[in-house]
Write an enzyme that holds these catalytic residues in place. Sequence first.
Site, short mmCIF file in Angstrom:
data_model
loop_
_atom_site.label_atom_id
_atom_site.label_comp_id
_atom_site.label_asym_id
_atom_site.label_seq_id
_atom_site.Cartn_x
_atom_site.Cartn_y
_atom_site.Cartn_z
NE ARG A 50 5.84 59.37 1.77
CZ ARG A 50 7.00 60.01 1.76
NH1 ARG A 50 7.49 60.54 2.85
NH2 ARG A 50 7.67 60.12 0.63
CB SER A 119 -1.38 58.04 -5.19
OG SER A 119 -1.33 58.23 -3.80
CE LYS A 148 4.66 60.85 -1.24
NZ LYS A 148 3.38 60.30 -1.69
#
Lengths: 224, 211
Positions: A50, A119, A148
């Site tokens: 990521r 997602s 997040k």
Amino acid sequence: MTSARENRLTRLDEALRVYVLTDRELSRGRSEVDIVRQAIAGGATAIQLRWKQPSMYEALEIARELRAICRDRDVLFVVNDRVDLAMAANADGVHVGEDDLPVAATRSLVGESMIIGYSPPTIQDAVLAELDRADYLGVGPVFGTATKSDAGEAVGTGRIAEVSRQVQIPIVGIGGINALNASEVVAAGATGVAVISAVVSQEDVSVAARELRQAVDGVRERSS
Amino acid sequence: MAVVPCLHLIVDGSHMSANRLTMLVASAVNGGVEAVHLRDRSLPASNLLDVVERLRQTIGRRAKVIVNDRVDVAMLAGADGVHLPERGLSPDAARRLLGPSKTIGVSIHSVGAAIRAQELGADYLFAGHIFETESKPGEPGRGLEFFREVVCSVDIPVIGIGGIDARNAGQVLDTGAHGVAVISAILDSEHPDEVSREIRDAFSNVRIERP
């Protein structure tokens, strides 16, 4: 005819148990390579790069290193967001979200051998993603999370149960998951759990991954 | 290898409406812009894909459509090429994804980076920024001397970028530039076609003076 797809799905049932996402900012100064080695030693079954830094040049160098480490240990290697980076690094998969390239477009680029994760913001998006041939879904945030900031309100394990009734493809829960609550997520119907800070921010990354793995395996063995 | 365009326009889809962008680009291409680069770091990839596809519809094959940074978007949108930032994916990685027929450019800010990009298979370079520009406030230009050095150190076409307009384009071309890339001189103008034409005129003047 569907063998490429079947191969992807068979692999995912094992590979999605403990899915660790990297995050440079949360890794307390340790490199992605260090974190990933330790997480795999503890029992992580999938790694997602990521990457939130500007340099794609550096991203590709790191992705290639992680690619090699994961291949040696038979761990799934996924790249977040950037389909071109995933393809250039020869990753096993790419994970796209709402703001990234759509699942159908991603599939047209990567072909049949690469795994696509998505997602879904809503249950309807989950169903559509399966039709567009996503291979697995990351559903969350299951619990509240500080990692997040754009992740939105917690959806709870109820959402995991609901999505798993609506789709055939495997699900990983994400968001605020740790060794204490991981079993609830799997019991609700997830194949496994995806974590960031519960692994990468821990002093002992390997122990953190092991505890998660034990929690997930415990539920899966009981239910099998 | 594809022919490298001389007059490049760089647009950013997030700062204006889709209609305005389409209008500006159509006018600039009428005036002689040969390559339109979409550079937009804030736009989500799916929107970026839409904007690139709309650009393609607007200009057809009259100019190249080049996507900044994102090789995946370039592939999906059927763009003519990709332009990589200095710290972007390496040109050889982009080439493996795009194949031999697409144009791959690289932005560079040093002679070393220019040579490296050439070795890795870039078709052309953007070197700059040459003059001070509103796009990079507070950063003095690297100047024409820097640009000349880059031109002399590689064999591939070098395009000047940074603060270039109809008035100073000739100076850049005199140093051996293959072409120029323009942003605000065209986009901020009431008449993008006329400005583009004026810059094209600078090309002809240089070419006439050359033996």
